[in-house]
Design an enzyme around this catalytic site. Sequence first.
Site, short mmCIF file in Angstrom:
data_model
loop_
_atom_site.label_atom_id
_atom_site.label_comp_id
_atom_site.label_asym_id
_atom_site.label_seq_id
_atom_site.Cartn_x
_atom_site.Cartn_y
_atom_site.Cartn_z
N GLU A 41 -13.85 1.94 29.99
CA GLU A 41 -12.40 2.14 30.10
C GLU A 41 -12.09 3.42 30.90
OE1 GLU A 41 -9.74 0.52 29.98
OE2 GLU A 41 -8.59 0.77 28.11
N THR A 69 -1.36 4.50 36.94
CA THR A 69 -1.50 5.11 35.62
C THR A 69 -1.21 6.61 35.70
OG1 THR A 69 -3.18 3.47 35.08
CG2 THR A 69 -3.06 5.37 33.64
#
Lengths: 280, 280
Positions: free
Chosen positions: B103, B155
């Site tokens: 991740e 992000t």
Amino acid sequence: LEQPFDELTLTKIPEPVINIVHRDEYDLPTDPKRNVAGVALSALMDAAEVKHGFEVEITKGIKPGSGIGSSAASACGVVVAANELIGGRFSKTELVGLAMEGEMVASGARHADNLAPCIFGGFTLVRSVEPLDIVSISFPPLFATILHPQIEIKTSEARNILPTEISLKKAVVNWSNLGSLVAALANGDHDLMARSLVDQIIEPVRKSLIPLFDEVKAAALEAGALGGGISGSGPAIFMLSRSRGDAEHVETAFTEVYRTSGIEFNTYVSPINASGVRVV
Amino acid sequence: LEQPFDELTLTKIPEPVINIVHRDEYDLPTDPKRNVAGVALSALMDAAEVKHGFEVEITKGIKPGSGIGSSAASACGVVVAANELIGGRFSKTELVGLAMEGEMVASGARHADNLAPCIFGGFTLVRSVEPLDIVSISFPPLFATILHPQIEIKTSEARNILPTEISLKKAVVNWSNLGSLVAALANGDHDLMARSLVDQIIEPVRKSLIPLFDEVKAAALEAGALGGGISGSGPAIFMLSRSRGDAEHVETAFTEVYRTSGIEFNTYVSPINASGVRVV
């Protein structure tokens, strides 16, 4: 808490007035406009449009200014008793709303943090004050140990010492711990409760007002407490344990630390009261 | 979510290498050091000290960059599958820790928000990342409706737009809502869930990156949704409903609002997946 507690006796009287008698050692005002119970009762009488009055006899077992909800106890006691005498027409949430009028006299703020558990019993979360939204949270067997150092902390000082801004990072940590504390209570997971009873925002600031706070907390955890913190705005400290035995060990630990302080103090051990104010 | 989902096929191979093949339309890197699944698998192989390698075939059903955990799906899928092939020696929490390495490649941060529900299923709360402490929260029947506008939100932008400081007052409101959301899930109280699904801190800031956010949310609530918000850092929007019928009405509402936008979009309706990654 099961104890300490206040005891109130209400008697209907024909005249539309409130007469307050205090049967305790505290020098609290008996003028109903300045007395927490008087103001709460008056709010209930207005809301119910009652034509008669009440005589109120109060024996306080909870010392005022402790941080364990002394004013809330009187405010809740009086509205629950009066509601009983007028046929129970108010819901628990409505009673909290009425008691809040009394609580304002003591704390200067409309908040239900102490009132909600006092009327609903057990653990409660006040999601919102306007409108009142109270959430009961189920919980496993738990015992509280309270240390009440006999010092005065002004609510205004305890409030002014708080930051108005906090870092988002710390807020997220507190959100995580609060969410998992609720889950731990609901699931009866004592170990998770122990990991979640952590406050990185209010406690580090307010503990400076309570002598020996860190030492007391460390000794309590050492003695077997799951966790705890400042009760309300202090000066009382609460710790939760999974058994009465553990809670009593915590009480011993409190006593050992605090008798070195030169400050007078009281300690209490009590299971969590699941039912709230009791009519006897 | 039950759907959309990624599908991964793992095959043990004698050589101690990772070979990745993508069977989908997305142009994702197949270099195992730059591929989310490759990095997660590599972390697992190191931790388990396996001497062989794996061939990994990935068919992504979750579009990357949606905000509904596309990278987490691949990272979790690969570690669950590999764990199965080496005899299941890692716990679910350990698998989340290993998937977190993957991740990181996608999000640049060590966080388990998407990984924990993907591996545990249902609703999870990540109390702490270091050490990993994942809390499963029980929940009533619930259906999600997802709107994924085909726009890119970096992000880093979604993160930089957030305040570093917030007011204590707002933090308290979010604490109240978060605590009562957990209680609502645990008690299966849909009405309380509806009142608690309110975020006054992140959503008001991030929604500016998502065209028509307010209109979409209002239409969904009007159509019967309990509540919802931004999924992850967006651009996807999720709404929760108590029945599949309501969730489908919400999907219709999403479509009606968004087809006026000129932006391409996808919608999904899915029950909450209670079991997490499935080995087939």
